[in-house]
Motif scaffolding. Structure first.
Motif, PDB file in Angstrom:
ATOM      1  N   CYS A 158     -12.505  -8.153   4.641  1.00  0.00           N
ATOM      2  CA  CYS A 158     -11.523  -7.327   5.360  1.00  0.00           C
ATOM      3  C   CYS A 158     -11.522  -7.614   6.858  1.00  0.00           C
ATOM      4  O   CYS A 158     -10.474  -7.588   7.497  1.00  0.00           O
ATOM      5  CB  CYS A 158     -11.793  -5.846   5.123  1.00  0.00           C
ATOM      6  SG  CYS A 158     -11.677  -5.370   3.389  1.00  0.00           S
ATOM      7  N   LYS A 159     -12.701  -7.911   7.410  1.00  0.00           N
ATOM      8  CA  LYS A 159     -12.814  -8.136   8.855  1.00  0.00           C
ATOM      9  C   LYS A 159     -12.149  -9.435   9.304  1.00  0.00           C
ATOM     10  O   LYS A 159     -11.951  -9.643  10.497  1.00  0.00           O
ATOM     11  CB  LYS A 159     -14.284  -8.109   9.279  1.00  0.00           C
ATOM     12  CG  LYS A 159     -14.873  -6.718   9.206  1.00  0.00           C
ATOM     13  CD  LYS A 159     -16.300  -6.695   9.705  1.00  0.00           C
ATOM     14  CE  LYS A 159     -16.831  -5.275   9.636  1.00  0.00           C
ATOM     15  NZ  LYS A 159     -18.184  -5.171  10.186  1.00  0.00           N
ATOM     16  N   ALA A 160     -11.786 -10.290   8.375  1.00  0.00           N
ATOM     17  CA  ALA A 160     -11.068 -11.513   8.736  1.00  0.00           C
ATOM     18  C   ALA A 160      -9.724 -11.167   9.384  1.00  0.00           C
ATOM     19  O   ALA A 160      -9.236 -11.891  10.245  1.00  0.00           O
ATOM     20  CB  ALA A 160     -10.859 -12.396   7.511  1.00  0.00           C
ATOM     21  N   CYS A 161      -9.144 -10.050   8.971  1.00  0.00           N
ATOM     22  CA  CYS A 161      -7.861  -9.609   9.527  1.00  0.00           C
ATOM     23  C   CYS A 161      -7.984  -8.326  10.340  1.00  0.00           C
ATOM     24  O   CYS A 161      -7.317  -8.159  11.356  1.00  0.00           O
ATOM     25  CB  CYS A 161      -6.852  -9.386   8.411  1.00  0.00           C
ATOM     26  SG  CYS A 161      -6.506 -10.867   7.449  1.00  0.00           S
ATOM     27  N   HIS A 162      -8.800  -7.408   9.862  1.00  0.00           N
ATOM     28  CA  HIS A 162      -8.971  -6.105  10.520  1.00  0.00           C
ATOM     29  C   HIS A 162     -10.178  -6.150  11.427  1.00  0.00           C
ATOM     30  O   HIS A 162     -11.255  -6.416  10.982  1.00  0.00           O
ATOM     31  CB  HIS A 162      -9.205  -4.997   9.495  1.00  0.00           C
ATOM     32  CG  HIS A 162      -8.086  -4.808   8.528  1.00  0.00           C
ATOM     33  ND1 HIS A 162      -6.912  -4.184   8.865  1.00  0.00           N
ATOM     34  CD2 HIS A 162      -7.970  -5.161   7.227  1.00  0.00           C
ATOM     35  CE1 HIS A 162      -6.131  -4.156   7.795  1.00  0.00           C
ATOM     36  NE2 HIS A 162      -6.730  -4.746   6.799  1.00  0.00           N
ATOM     37  N   ASP A 163     -10.168  -5.881  12.504  1.00  0.00           N
ATOM     38  CA  ASP A 163      -9.418  -5.713  13.699  1.00  0.00           C
ATOM     39  C   ASP A 163      -9.205  -7.031  14.420  1.00  0.00           C
ATOM     40  O   ASP A 163      -8.845  -7.003  15.586  1.00  0.00           O
ATOM     41  CB  ASP A 163     -10.127  -4.747  14.637  1.00  0.00           C
ATOM     42  CG  ASP A 163      -9.901  -3.279  14.281  1.00  0.00           C
ATOM     43  OD1 ASP A 163      -8.755  -2.895  14.076  1.00  0.00           O
ATOM     44  OD2 ASP A 163     -10.882  -2.550  14.211  1.00  0.00           O
ATOM     45  N   GLY A 164      -9.392  -8.151  13.768  1.00  0.00           N
ATOM     46  CA  GLY A 164      -9.182  -9.430  14.425  1.00  0.00           C
ATOM     47  C   GLY A 164      -7.716  -9.745  14.639  1.00  0.00           C
ATOM     48  O   GLY A 164      -7.270  -9.984  15.753  1.00  0.00           O
ATOM     49  N   ILE A 165      -6.940  -9.732  13.582  1.00  0.00           N
ATOM     50  CA  ILE A 165      -5.520 -10.066  13.657  1.00  0.00           C
ATOM     51  C   ILE A 165      -4.671  -8.796  13.760  1.00  0.00           C
ATOM     52  O   ILE A 165      -3.701  -8.745  14.495  1.00  0.00           O
ATOM     53  CB  ILE A 165      -5.087 -10.888  12.419  1.00  0.00           C
ATOM     54  CG1 ILE A 165      -5.839 -12.218  12.393  1.00  0.00           C
ATOM     55  CG2 ILE A 165      -3.589 -11.112  12.415  1.00  0.00           C
ATOM     56  CD1 ILE A 165      -5.634 -13.014  11.124  1.00  0.00           C
ATOM     57  N   PHE A 166      -5.057  -7.772  13.021  1.00  0.00           N
ATOM     58  CA  PHE A 166      -4.285  -6.531  12.982  1.00  0.00           C
ATOM     59  C   PHE A 166      -5.081  -5.392  13.591  1.00  0.00           C
ATOM     60  O   PHE A 166      -6.189  -5.104  13.157  1.00  0.00           O
ATOM     61  CB  PHE A 166      -3.905  -6.169  11.536  1.00  0.00           C
ATOM     62  CG  PHE A 166      -2.998  -7.171  10.906  1.00  0.00           C
ATOM     63  CD1 PHE A 166      -1.647  -7.155  11.169  1.00  0.00           C
ATOM     64  CD2 PHE A 166      -3.504  -8.149  10.068  1.00  0.00           C
ATOM     65  CE1 PHE A 166      -0.803  -8.080  10.600  1.00  0.00           C
ATOM     66  CE2 PHE A 166      -2.664  -9.084   9.491  1.00  0.00           C
ATOM     67  CZ  PHE A 166      -1.312  -9.049   9.762  1.00  0.00           C
ATOM     68  N   SER A 202       1.437  -7.274   0.972  1.00  0.00           N
ATOM     69  CA  SER A 202       0.632  -7.112  -0.233  1.00  0.00           C
ATOM     70  C   SER A 202      -0.810  -7.536   0.030  1.00  0.00           C
ATOM     71  O   SER A 202      -1.090  -8.721   0.224  1.00  0.00           O
ATOM     72  CB  SER A 202       1.216  -7.953  -1.370  1.00  0.00           C
ATOM     73  OG  SER A 202       0.303  -8.012  -2.444  1.00  0.00           O
ATOM     74  N   HIS A 203      -1.713  -6.566   0.015  1.00  0.00           N
ATOM     75  CA  HIS A 203      -3.127  -6.899   0.152  1.00  0.00           C
ATOM     76  C   HIS A 203      -3.579  -7.775  -1.017  1.00  0.00           C
ATOM     77  O   HIS A 203      -4.357  -8.701  -0.836  1.00  0.00           O
ATOM     78  CB  HIS A 203      -3.983  -5.628   0.205  1.00  0.00           C
ATOM     79  CG  HIS A 203      -4.061  -5.029   1.570  1.00  0.00           C
ATOM     80  ND1 HIS A 203      -3.226  -4.033   1.982  1.00  0.00           N
ATOM     81  CD2 HIS A 203      -4.893  -5.304   2.612  1.00  0.00           C
ATOM     82  CE1 HIS A 203      -3.538  -3.706   3.225  1.00  0.00           C
ATOM     83  NE2 HIS A 203      -4.534  -4.458   3.637  1.00  0.00           N
ATOM     84  N   LYS A 204      -3.061  -7.491  -2.212  1.00  0.00           N
ATOM     85  CA  LYS A 204      -3.454  -8.247  -3.406  1.00  0.00           C
ATOM     86  C   LYS A 204      -3.145  -9.736  -3.231  1.00  0.00           C
ATOM     87  O   LYS A 204      -3.939 -10.592  -3.592  1.00  0.00           O
ATOM     88  CB  LYS A 204      -2.725  -7.688  -4.634  1.00  0.00           C
ATOM     89  CG  LYS A 204      -3.137  -8.334  -5.927  1.00  0.00           C
ATOM     90  CD  LYS A 204      -2.428  -7.680  -7.102  1.00  0.00           C
ATOM     91  CE  LYS A 204      -2.846  -8.325  -8.398  1.00  0.00           C
ATOM     92  NZ  LYS A 204      -2.176  -7.720  -9.552  1.00  0.00           N
ATOM     93  N   THR A 205      -2.007 -10.051  -2.647  1.00  0.00           N
ATOM     94  CA  THR A 205      -1.613 -11.439  -2.424  1.00  0.00           C
ATOM     95  C   THR A 205      -2.503 -12.105  -1.385  1.00  0.00           C
ATOM     96  O   THR A 205      -2.868 -13.265  -1.515  1.00  0.00           O
ATOM     97  CB  THR A 205      -0.144 -11.504  -1.947  1.00  0.00           C
ATOM     98  OG1 THR A 205       0.687 -10.962  -2.959  1.00  0.00           O
ATOM     99  CG2 THR A 205       0.278 -12.922  -1.627  1.00  0.00           C
ATOM    100  N   HIS A 206      -2.880 -11.377  -0.354  1.00  0.00           N
ATOM    101  CA  HIS A 206      -3.583 -11.962   0.783  1.00  0.00           C
ATOM    102  C   HIS A 206      -5.107 -11.950   0.686  1.00  0.00           C
ATOM    103  O   HIS A 206      -5.771 -12.783   1.289  1.00  0.00           O
ATOM    104  CB  HIS A 206      -3.161 -11.247   2.068  1.00  0.00           C
ATOM    105  CG  HIS A 206      -1.750 -11.525   2.458  1.00  0.00           C
ATOM    106  ND1 HIS A 206      -0.687 -10.835   1.938  1.00  0.00           N
ATOM    107  CD2 HIS A 206      -1.232 -12.437   3.315  1.00  0.00           C
ATOM    108  CE1 HIS A 206       0.435 -11.307   2.450  1.00  0.00           C
ATOM    109  NE2 HIS A 206       0.143 -12.273   3.297  1.00  0.00           N
ATOM    110  N   ILE A 207      -5.682 -11.029  -0.059  1.00  0.00           N
ATOM    111  CA  ILE A 207      -7.131 -10.808  -0.032  1.00  0.00           C
ATOM    112  C   ILE A 207      -7.954 -12.000  -0.545  1.00  0.00           C
ATOM    113  O   ILE A 207      -9.046 -12.259  -0.050  1.00  0.00           O
ATOM    114  CB  ILE A 207      -7.511  -9.514  -0.797  1.00  0.00           C
ATOM    115  CG1 ILE A 207      -8.917  -9.072  -0.459  1.00  0.00           C
ATOM    116  CG2 ILE A 207      -7.370  -9.682  -2.299  1.00  0.00           C
ATOM    117  CD1 ILE A 207      -9.042  -8.390   0.857  1.00  0.00           C
TER     118      ILE A 207
END
Length: 108
Positions: A47-55, A33-38
């Motif tokens: 968004c860049k905190a996860c994309h492409d850093g973690i995912f 759930s993006h809503k839960t994590h954002i």
């Protein structure tokens, strides 16, 4: 298989981000759930905190639980300190039974 749906409403300047469903090999589906994590501290709508850093956003890389235990993918945050630990399986894997192949006993 990873399903990602992003809908951009350019006239309003808003981004509507949908959930992502991961099909696991023997442990049912996991819905991210993006809503839960954002809004989580450290992500804060970045968004860049996860994309492409973690995912990785290209391709469909398979990530195992062993990978996550080493801090990859979900394991980057779900380590028991930053977020609930990976061992709380049922918080992500919403299935009645999970089938494992155990070398000594066979399918369990």
């Amino acid at each position: 298989m990873i399903v990602i749906v992003l809908l951009f409403n350019l006239s309003a300047g808003a981004v509507n981000i949908k959930d992502v469903t991961y099909d696991t090999k023997n442990a049912g589906k996991v819905i991210f759930s993006h809503k839960t994590h954002i809004g989580v501290k450290g992500v804060d709508h970045n968004c860049k905190a996860c994309h492409d850093g973690i995912f990785a956003m290209k391709g469909s890389p398979r990530v195992t639980m062993a990978d996550m235990e080493q801090g990859k993918s979900c394991g980057a945050c779900h380590n028991g300190t930053q977020a609930f630990p990976l061992k709380d399986c049922a918080r992500c894997h919403h299935v009645k039974e999970i089938v494992y192949k155990v070398k000594a006993t066979g399918t369990t």
